[in-house]
Design a protein around this motif. Structure first.
Motif, PDB file in Angstrom:
ATOM      1  N   SER A   5      -1.782  -4.401   2.163  1.00  0.00           N
ATOM      2  CA  SER A   5      -0.611  -3.996   2.958  1.00  0.00           C
ATOM      3  C   SER A   5       0.626  -4.781   2.534  1.00  0.00           C
ATOM      4  O   SER A   5       1.731  -4.229   2.425  1.00  0.00           O
ATOM      5  CB  SER A   5      -0.896  -4.221   4.447  1.00  0.00           C
ATOM      6  OG  SER A   5      -1.990  -3.450   4.869  1.00  0.00           O
ATOM      7  N   GLY A   6       0.441  -6.089   2.289  1.00  0.00           N
ATOM      8  CA  GLY A   6       1.565  -6.901   1.829  1.00  0.00           C
ATOM      9  C   GLY A   6       2.099  -6.439   0.494  1.00  0.00           C
ATOM     10  O   GLY A   6       3.315  -6.400   0.276  1.00  0.00           O
ATOM     11  N   ALA A  12       7.648  -1.486  -1.574  1.00  0.00           N
ATOM     12  CA  ALA A  12       8.669  -0.716  -0.855  1.00  0.00           C
ATOM     13  C   ALA A  12      10.012  -1.423  -0.902  1.00  0.00           C
ATOM     14  O   ALA A  12      11.065  -0.792  -1.086  1.00  0.00           O
ATOM     15  CB  ALA A  12       8.223  -0.504   0.592  1.00  0.00           C
ATOM     16  N   TYR A  13       9.996  -2.738  -0.739  1.00  0.00           N
ATOM     17  CA  TYR A  13      11.237  -3.512  -0.782  1.00  0.00           C
ATOM     18  C   TYR A  13      11.889  -3.413  -2.162  1.00  0.00           C
ATOM     19  O   TYR A  13      13.103  -3.161  -2.279  1.00  0.00           O
ATOM     20  CB  TYR A  13      10.944  -4.972  -0.434  1.00  0.00           C
ATOM     21  CG  TYR A  13      12.144  -5.878  -0.533  1.00  0.00           C
ATOM     22  CD1 TYR A  13      13.184  -5.801   0.386  1.00  0.00           C
ATOM     23  CD2 TYR A  13      12.244  -6.810  -1.560  1.00  0.00           C
ATOM     24  CE1 TYR A  13      14.288  -6.632   0.294  1.00  0.00           C
ATOM     25  CE2 TYR A  13      13.343  -7.644  -1.663  1.00  0.00           C
ATOM     26  CZ  TYR A  13      14.362  -7.559  -0.730  1.00  0.00           C
ATOM     27  OH  TYR A  13      15.455  -8.372  -0.835  1.00  0.00           O
ATOM     28  N   GLY A  60      -6.698   6.029   2.380  1.00  0.00           N
ATOM     29  CA  GLY A  60      -5.535   5.209   2.070  1.00  0.00           C
ATOM     30  C   GLY A  60      -4.951   4.549   3.296  1.00  0.00           C
ATOM     31  O   GLY A  60      -5.542   4.522   4.379  1.00  0.00           O
ATOM     32  N   PRO A  61      -3.763   3.968   3.160  1.00  0.00           N
ATOM     33  CA  PRO A  61      -3.099   3.293   4.280  1.00  0.00           C
ATOM     34  C   PRO A  61      -2.865   4.229   5.457  1.00  0.00           C
ATOM     35  O   PRO A  61      -2.696   5.446   5.294  1.00  0.00           O
ATOM     36  CB  PRO A  61      -1.770   2.822   3.669  1.00  0.00           C
ATOM     37  CG  PRO A  61      -2.031   2.756   2.201  1.00  0.00           C
ATOM     38  CD  PRO A  61      -3.000   3.859   1.908  1.00  0.00           C
ATOM     39  N   ARG A  62      -2.786   3.626   6.627  1.00  0.00           N
ATOM     40  CA  ARG A  62      -2.558   4.409   7.843  1.00  0.00           C
ATOM     41  C   ARG A  62      -1.095   4.834   7.945  1.00  0.00           C
ATOM     42  O   ARG A  62      -0.215   4.243   7.311  1.00  0.00           O
ATOM     43  CB  ARG A  62      -2.963   3.584   9.058  1.00  0.00           C
ATOM     44  CG  ARG A  62      -4.451   3.284   9.101  1.00  0.00           C
ATOM     45  CD  ARG A  62      -4.810   2.532  10.362  1.00  0.00           C
ATOM     46  NE  ARG A  62      -6.236   2.280  10.436  1.00  0.00           N
ATOM     47  CZ  ARG A  62      -6.841   1.677  11.466  1.00  0.00           C
ATOM     48  NH1 ARG A  62      -6.097   1.239  12.485  1.00  0.00           N
ATOM     49  NH2 ARG A  62      -8.141   1.486  11.448  1.00  0.00           N
ATOM     50  N   PRO A  63      -0.838   5.869   8.815  1.00  0.00           N
ATOM     51  CA  PRO A  63       0.552   6.359   8.948  1.00  0.00           C
ATOM     52  C   PRO A  63       1.550   5.263   9.331  1.00  0.00           C
ATOM     53  O   PRO A  63       2.689   5.279   8.868  1.00  0.00           O
ATOM     54  CB  PRO A  63       0.430   7.423  10.047  1.00  0.00           C
ATOM     55  CG  PRO A  63      -0.985   7.906   9.949  1.00  0.00           C
ATOM     56  CD  PRO A  63      -1.783   6.699   9.554  1.00  0.00           C
ATOM     57  N   LEU A 345       4.023 -10.087  -8.426  1.00  0.00           N
ATOM     58  CA  LEU A 345       4.647  -9.332  -7.345  1.00  0.00           C
ATOM     59  C   LEU A 345       5.229 -10.264  -6.295  1.00  0.00           C
ATOM     60  O   LEU A 345       6.343 -10.034  -5.791  1.00  0.00           O
ATOM     61  CB  LEU A 345       3.615  -8.387  -6.716  1.00  0.00           C
ATOM     62  CG  LEU A 345       4.120  -7.488  -5.583  1.00  0.00           C
ATOM     63  CD1 LEU A 345       5.252  -6.590  -6.081  1.00  0.00           C
ATOM     64  CD2 LEU A 345       2.984  -6.659  -5.003  1.00  0.00           C
ATOM     65  N   VAL A 346       4.500 -11.318  -5.957  1.00  0.00           N
ATOM     66  CA  VAL A 346       5.011 -12.300  -4.984  1.00  0.00           C
ATOM     67  C   VAL A 346       6.276 -12.966  -5.512  1.00  0.00           C
ATOM     68  O   VAL A 346       7.263 -13.139  -4.781  1.00  0.00           O
ATOM     69  CB  VAL A 346       3.917 -13.350  -4.679  1.00  0.00           C
ATOM     70  CG1 VAL A 346       4.518 -14.517  -3.890  1.00  0.00           C
ATOM     71  CG2 VAL A 346       2.786 -12.727  -3.890  1.00  0.00           C
TER      72      VAL A 346
END
Length: 782
Positions: A5-6, A12-13, A60-63, A345-346
């Motif tokens: 999720s992170g 997204a950012y 996949g990820p939740r809504p 990525l971090v």
């Protein structure tokens, strides 16, 4: 929050910041309304994805997470806009129109002076006081407290001994940076905006200094200590080169000649502090402290990272590597394994939270792309090269992986690539490693015992000389740079899509040759199609120098080159952006050697098949000093053309020259008058003539009627305009005489001048277009 999720929110950012490219450049000129529309669009996209995607991707990820990604992307755009530098009400650039002539600016020096290509010193000044020397329109002398960062240039000797933090007063001319006038030219205005500056000062004299305290401290003092120690016995510029290979070119003032040589050979990364240096330093530290506890290794390693980042000046590429290095130290301390892609990525997310504007910093982009290539592509290439010895396979795979991931961006930004870059990197890597290790050891010891540091640096003299010789060798090979022209954003995205497919799909990985062919076709076919269908005439904005380029279905004609600086910074970048690798016809009209010196710069980069020289024989007979200089230059020019297998020809008065589909006819050599038949239009090139000389020309010469009159200078005689009756007038000049402008407006003749409009282009379909956006609706007539 779990790692997946992170990672999604981090993506997204970053994608939200990248989406600001939709708004166009420069970013400081984009209105709030466009940002609001983009924010709404990203929010709506997040809602749509949250509703639809989970139906097809049930595992996949939740809504809620998809909705959160849309919100994060929208917030990234808002944050990006908030961090864009904007001039305050008392920012020094706000007073440029209010001052008259020279001013005195007081402030604090923010950077060590660096030598420019024009043999001046440049540094940044934090301004706090502006004093006008002479009032404007008898309104009194302006004295104003100001803020803002100022780009300052002064004569070389004036900046000697300046230190960061020192308060000074400078007398000079305040100016606003201009957007680029020519296609492919350096955008100085955008460069200053990225640095948070909106004005420049052409300094004439530093009028007062405040001595800096001996007890003051700064990273720059440590840099100078290292630089002095390495220059002491290596000399200049060898010592500066070693310091640059350790600290990066942003921290060291390396001469442009050496810098350009490394960049041309595809070795620009050698002069940039990067992950290579961090890996090298951490490797040395961990190797020397392997008998210590993990806690001690962590503390020493972290201290070294902080010191190195401070010495290099907080460069994005170094900070990225330092964050990843910190992750490796934490893993060592906690006895855990790190995920390199996760660390990358971090690092990207942390740095872009620190400064979101770095998303459009070229150094930042290239650093991350090269590291990504090393992480995802280098192992695959090493596996494919398992038939080679491991050392040789790694030596080939590492530069190839980094080059593959940075090449599309380089094509997009610089319009060219260095064919020998891979070979140069493979051959030079052992030397670069030795010099870097020696340079790091020399730098560390210089901070404690400068003499010992100088001794270590002295041992690097022969490796450095060998490296410089290898760079020069590659730069002297034919075809050192190949221009492909400007590629579109769609091509850029498709190229990176192909690279991603090669890493994600084992099926396509086995068909790597097909992906390579598709990638090459994506670049070559659009460029080839444009060339074979293009007919374009460009009058470049070069002050009062007249420079014309004709692109005729892949064949290029260049009329005049201008001075050496004009050729280097205006003509060559334009030709590179257009994908030109050869000039088919060159026509030299200007008789002064200084106005012809650009041809030698052109010939050092591009071959010329046919060179037409209009200089009369009597002007090159060595009867005077000026004629002797012209004759010497002519000899150099002739040799330069013929050494590139070109054909040199003299042109007589009245002689016609067929250059592609264009016919040129020399009417007069000095001042030059040249007639051009371009498609169904007659152009007349008129050299710099005073008004009385123009009037005399009308009386003594039988000038042909013309559709387009192109002249050099500020003024145009009414008699000449009446005789030629042109439909369009082009003036190569930074300013134009008001009487001439009024005359052209009354005559209802469309006219352009390069000082206002920048480069002027003509095509059969679009007619005349200017490079700069004209604000005034009546610009063609005023």
């Amino acid at each position: 929050m779990n790692p997946a999720s992170g990672a999604l929110l981090s993506f997204a950012y970053i994608l939200g910041l990248l989406s600001t490219a939709i708004l166009g450049f420069p970013i400081s000129a984009v209105s709030w309304e466009k940002y609001i529309l983009l924010v709404i669009g990203l929010g709506v996209l997040g809602v749509v994805v949250a509703i639809t995607l989970p139906r097809f991707w049930r595992t996949g990820p939740r809504p809620k997470l998809w909705l959160a990604t849309g919100i994060v992307a929208a917030l990234a755009v808002i944050y990006f806009q908030m961090r864009i530098p904007q001039p305050a009400s008392n920012e020094i650039s706000q007073f440029i129109d209010a001052v008259n002539g020279a001013v005195t600016v007081q402030g604090q020096v923010e950077s060590i002076p660096r030598q420019t290509r024009n043999q001046k010193s440049q540094f940044w000044l934090q301004a706090d006081q502006l004093n006008e020397i002479q009032g404007k329109d008898n309104n009194g002398v302006l004295s104003q407290g100001v803020t803002g960062k100022l780009y300052v240039t002064v004569p070389l000797l004036q900046a000697t001994g300046l230190s960061i933090g020192q308060r000074i007063a400078i007398t000079g001319l305040l100016y606003a940076p201009k957007p680029p006038k020519n296609p492919g030219a350096f955008d100085f205005k955008a460069y200053l905006a990225r640095q948070g500056a909106f004005a420049g000062l052409s300094g004439l004299q530093i009028t007062s200094y405040e001595p800096i305290s001996e007890k003051s401290w700064g990273w720059w003092k440590l840099r100078q200590r290292i630089l002095r120690a390495q220059v002491r016995w290596l000399g200049s510029p060898t010592g500066q080169l070693v310091s640059t290979m350790v600290l990066g070119r942003r921290a060291v003032d390396l001469p442009y000649e050496i810098r350009d040589e490394f960049i041309a050979a595809g070795l620009a990364h050698v002069l940039a502090a990067s992950g290579f240096h961090i890996s090298l330093i951490l490797g040395l530290v961990l190797g020397l402290t392997k008998r210590m506890s993990g806690r001690s290794q962590f503390i020493i390693g972290l201290s070294v990272l902080v010191i190195y980042v401070g010495l290099t000046g907080l460069q994005p590429s170094v900070m990225r590597a330092a964050i990843m290095g910190l992750g490796a130290l934490i893993a060592l301390l906690t006895q855990r394994k790190t995920k390199p892609l996760g660390s990358l990525l971090v690092a990207a997310t942390i740095l872009l939270l620190w400064n979101p504007l770095w998303i459009w910093d070229l150094g930042f982009e290239l650093s991350f792309l090269a590291t990504l290539g090393l992480l995802v592509t280098a192992p695959l290439l090493t596996k494919q090269l398992d038939w080679l010895p491991p050392t040789l396979a790694s030596l080939l795979a590492v530069p190839l992986a980094a080059s593959l991931w940075t090449l599309p961006l380089q094509l997009f930004v610089f319009y060219s690539f260095a064919p020998y870059s891979l070979a140069a990197n493979m051959i030079c890597t052992p030397l670069i490693t030795v010099i870097s290790i020696g340079g790091v050891l020399s730098g560390i010891t210089s901070l404690i015992l400068p003499v010992v540091g100088s001794s270590i640096a002295w041992l690097l003299e022969y490796p450095v000389q060998l490296l410089v010789w290898l760079v020069s060798f590659f730069n002297n090979l034919p075809g050192i740079s190949v221009a492909v022209g400007k590629i579109a954003v769609v091509q850029l995205l498709l190229l990176y899509g192909l690279l991603s497919i090669s890493c994600l799909s084992q099926k396509w990985r086995r068909r790597w040759w097909l992906l390579v062919l598709v990638g090459v076709a994506l670049v070559i076919i659009p460029a080839w199609q444009t060339k074979i269908t293009q007919f374009q005439v460009t009058v470049l904005a070069t002050g009062q120098e007249q420079v014309l380029a004709i692109q005729d279905q892949g064949e290029v004609t260049l009329v005049n080159s201008g001075e050496a600086n004009t050729a280097t910074f205006t003509v060559l970048p334009f030709l590179q952006q257009q994908g030109v690798n050869q000039i088919d016809w060159a026509v030299a009209l200007d008789g002064e050697p200084s106005l012809r010196s650009g041809w030698l710069e052109m010939l050092a980069t591009l071959p010329i098949k046919n060179f037409y020289d209009t200089l009369p024989e009597q002007l090159v007979s060595p009867n005077t000093v000026a004629a002797l200089e012209a004759n010497t230059f002519l000899y150099q020019l002739t040799n330069a053309v013929q050494s590139r297998q070109g054909n040199y020809q003299r042109v007589a008065i009245g002689q016609e020259m067929a250059v592609g589909s264009t016919i040129m006819k020399l009417i007069h050599p000095e001042p030059p008058i040249l007639q051009l038949q371009i498609n169904d239009q007659t152009w007349l090139l008129l050299g710099k003539l005073a008004l009385d000389a123009q009037q005399q020309l009308v009386k003594t010469s039988n000038l042909p009627p013309t559709q387009v009159l192109w002249l050099s200078g500020k003024s145009l005689a009414p008699e000449l305009l009446e005789a030629l009756q042109p439909q369009v007038v082009i003036v190569s000049s930074n300013t134009i005489d008001p009487d001439t402008a009024q005359l052209l407006r009354k005559s209802e003749i469309i006219f352009y001048f390069t000082g206002r409009d920048g480069a002027i282009q003509w095509t059969p379909h679009n007619g005349f277009e200017t490079n700069l956006e004209v604000i005034n609706k009546d610009a063609p007539l005023l």
